[in-house]
Design a protein around this motif. Sequence first.
Motif, PDB file in Angstrom:
ATOM      1  N   TYR A   1      -2.011   4.195   5.542  1.00 29.27           N
ATOM      2  CA  TYR A   1      -1.268   2.838   5.918  1.00 29.27           C
ATOM      3  C   TYR A   1      -1.496   2.504   7.183  1.00 29.27           C
TER       4      TYR A   1
ATOM      5  N   ASN B   1      -6.213   0.508   6.364  1.00 30.17           N
ATOM      6  CA  ASN B   1      -5.467  -0.103   5.537  1.00 30.17           C
ATOM      7  C   ASN B   1      -5.661  -0.131   3.905  1.00 30.17           C
TER       8      ASN B   1
ATOM      9  N   TYR C   1       0.108  -0.726   9.695  1.00 32.30           N
ATOM     10  CA  TYR C   1      -0.459  -2.127  10.175  1.00 32.30           C
ATOM     11  C   TYR C   1       0.627  -2.435  11.645  1.00 32.30           C
TER      12      TYR C   1
ATOM     13  N   VAL D   1       1.117  -1.374  -0.127  1.00 28.70           N
ATOM     14  CA  VAL D   1      -0.269  -0.155  -0.191  1.00 28.70           C
ATOM     15  C   VAL D   1       0.739   1.367   0.090  1.00 28.70           C
ATOM     16  N   MET D   2       2.022   1.476   0.276  1.00 28.74           N
ATOM     17  CA  MET D   2       3.385   2.382   0.870  1.00 28.74           C
ATOM     18  C   MET D   2       3.288   2.664  -0.829  1.00 28.74           C
TER      19      MET D   2
ATOM     20  N   VAL E   1      -0.009   7.466   2.950  1.00 24.61           N
ATOM     21  CA  VAL E   1       1.305   7.275   1.873  1.00 24.61           C
ATOM     22  C   VAL E   1       0.628   8.923   1.102  1.00 24.61           C
TER      23      VAL E   1
END
Length: 161
Positions: free
Chosen positions: A42, A110, A44, A33-34, A56
């Motif tokens: 994003y 996310n 995590y 996703v970055m 991002v």
Amino acid sequence: MLLRARIVETEAYLEKDDAAAHCSRGPTPRAKVMFGKAGVIYVYYIYGNYFMLNFVTEKTGLAGAVLIRAVEPLEGIPAMERNRKMKVGKNLTNGPAKLVLALGIDGSLNGRTLGLPHLAVYEGKPVKQKDLVTTTRIGISVAQELPLRFYEKGNPYVSKK
DNA sequence: TCGAAGATTCTA
DNA sequence: AGAATCTTCGAA
């Protein structure tokens, strides 16, 4: 319930020459996703307990994100305190995992694009140039020398070491 | 498959 | 100062 907070501390994670960034080993399942478009969220999971919130920043195909390390709560503070589920005081949102909990964020965001109703970012009260401090990042074991952490001088919600 | 490390936090 | 706690990723 509307929750609002002001971002007071961030760290940048780059595509190139930044071994500490998740995207430094290419678009792995987690880091992909970055490599998406700017404005994607994003989130995590780490240390078996916590979520981290990033945005991002680069156009599609290039990687890069900004980690939100601390925020100053503005609205909905009682709800944030309930979300934290413990005695917090000034520790309500002064850390990347703490603010995620306080704001009720989890992994379901996310890969989604910033925007209501889930999570939006607006231009707010700016950090004065003289109050903008640049330092090295926290909690990483490689690329520690890069000056990619930014915070507002004197703000009580900036994270501690 | 396996094992080590991890963008942290809380408790002692 | 150390534990908690489990996903992720690279190596085997």
